[in-house]
Design a protein around this motif. Sequence first.
Motif, short mmCIF file in Angstrom:
data_model
loop_
_atom_site.label_atom_id
_atom_site.label_comp_id
_atom_site.label_asym_id
_atom_site.label_seq_id
_atom_site.Cartn_x
_atom_site.Cartn_y
_atom_site.Cartn_z
N LYS A 134 -60.20 -29.64 18.79
CA LYS A 134 -59.45 -30.87 18.54
C LYS A 134 -58.06 -30.51 18.03
N SER A 135 -57.16 -31.45 18.10
CA SER A 135 -55.79 -31.18 17.65
C SER A 135 -55.78 -30.82 16.16
N GLU A 136 -56.72 -31.39 15.41
CA GLU A 136 -56.75 -31.08 13.98
C GLU A 136 -57.27 -29.69 13.67
N ASP A 137 -57.70 -28.96 14.68
CA ASP A 137 -58.09 -27.56 14.49
C ASP A 137 -56.89 -26.63 14.55
N THR A 138 -55.74 -27.17 14.87
CA THR A 138 -54.53 -26.37 14.95
C THR A 138 -54.22 -25.70 13.62
N GLY A 139 -53.86 -24.43 13.67
CA GLY A 139 -53.50 -23.71 12.47
C GLY A 139 -53.55 -22.21 12.70
N ILE A 140 -53.23 -21.51 11.65
CA ILE A 140 -53.38 -20.05 11.68
C ILE A 140 -54.72 -19.72 11.05
N TYR A 141 -55.50 -18.94 11.76
CA TYR A 141 -56.84 -18.59 11.31
C TYR A 141 -56.84 -17.16 10.78
N TYR A 142 -57.42 -17.03 9.60
CA TYR A 142 -57.49 -15.75 8.93
C TYR A 142 -58.95 -15.43 8.61
N CYS A 143 -59.28 -14.15 8.67
CA CYS A 143 -60.58 -13.73 8.14
C CYS A 143 -60.34 -12.94 6.87
N THR A 144 -61.29 -13.00 5.98
CA THR A 144 -61.17 -12.27 4.73
C THR A 144 -62.56 -11.98 4.19
N PRO A 145 -62.75 -10.83 3.61
CA PRO A 145 -64.06 -10.52 3.01
C PRO A 145 -64.15 -11.07 1.59
N SER A 146 -65.36 -11.31 1.18
CA SER A 146 -65.62 -11.74 -0.20
C SER A 146 -66.08 -10.56 -1.02
N GLY A 147 -65.91 -10.70 -2.34
CA GLY A 147 -66.54 -9.77 -3.26
C GLY A 147 -65.82 -8.46 -3.50
N LEU A 148 -64.62 -8.34 -2.99
CA LEU A 148 -63.87 -7.11 -3.26
C LEU A 148 -63.04 -7.27 -4.52
N ALA A 149 -62.49 -6.16 -5.00
CA ALA A 149 -61.73 -6.20 -6.25
C ALA A 149 -60.48 -7.07 -6.13
N ARG A 150 -59.98 -7.21 -4.93
CA ARG A 150 -58.82 -8.08 -4.69
C ARG A 150 -58.97 -8.70 -3.31
N ALA A 151 -58.16 -9.70 -3.07
CA ALA A 151 -58.21 -10.37 -1.78
C ALA A 151 -57.41 -9.58 -0.74
N TYR A 152 -57.95 -9.57 0.46
CA TYR A 152 -57.26 -8.95 1.57
C TYR A 152 -57.13 -9.96 2.71
N TRP A 153 -55.99 -9.94 3.34
CA TRP A 153 -55.72 -10.87 4.43
C TRP A 153 -55.09 -10.12 5.60
N GLY A 154 -55.43 -10.55 6.79
CA GLY A 154 -54.76 -10.04 7.97
C GLY A 154 -53.54 -10.88 8.29
N GLN A 155 -53.02 -10.67 9.48
CA GLN A 155 -51.83 -11.41 9.89
C GLN A 155 -52.18 -12.78 10.44
N GLY A 156 -53.45 -13.00 10.70
CA GLY A 156 -53.89 -14.29 11.23
C GLY A 156 -53.67 -14.38 12.72
N THR A 157 -54.32 -15.38 13.30
CA THR A 157 -54.12 -15.66 14.72
C THR A 157 -53.89 -17.16 14.88
N GLN A 158 -52.87 -17.50 15.63
CA GLN A 158 -52.46 -18.90 15.77
C GLN A 158 -53.31 -19.61 16.81
N VAL A 159 -53.83 -20.74 16.41
CA VAL A 159 -54.55 -21.63 17.32
C VAL A 159 -53.78 -22.94 17.38
N THR A 160 -53.39 -23.32 18.57
CA THR A 160 -52.69 -24.58 18.76
C THR A 160 -53.44 -25.39 19.81
N VAL A 161 -53.87 -26.57 19.41
CA VAL A 161 -54.64 -27.44 20.30
C VAL A 161 -53.79 -28.66 20.61
N SER A 162 -53.50 -28.83 21.87
CA SER A 162 -52.70 -29.98 22.26
C SER A 162 -53.61 -31.09 22.75
N SER A 163 -53.25 -32.30 22.41
CA SER A 163 -54.05 -33.46 22.82
C SER A 163 -53.30 -34.21 23.90
#
Length: 115
Positions: free
Chosen positions: A86-115
């Motif tokens: 759906k169009s409301e799913d548009t955004g940058i999607y990131y994965c991240t692990p839980s439970g580590l000493a600090r947060a880690y993030w990737g560069q993300g992947t862009q999802v754009t849904v046109s209606s």
Amino acid sequence: QVQLVESGGGLVQAGVSLRLSCSTSGIIFRLAAMNWYRQAPGKQQELVVAITTGGNTNYVDSVKGRFTISRDNAKNTVYLQMNSLKSEDTGIYYCTPSGLARAYWGQGTQVTVSS
């Protein structure tokens, strides 16, 4: 050195599917709960879904029945199958692990849904 590499995003029309992948390194993947977040334009970052080491999942209500998270411990990779986009799913999607000493993030992947 923890690395997270998201891929699989794109520009799609509403109703189609995408499969996101997050390849990880530098963590003991099989011992890490994994999460997919998304950042939509003008909105707060949102936890979309989490998967535990045992495979238990927890989805935000807006994606239940449409998105499926999975993990392949042999490949140190987590996936997000997104159907009926759906169009409301548009955004940058990131994965991240839980439970580590600090947060880690990737560069993300862009999802754009046109209606």
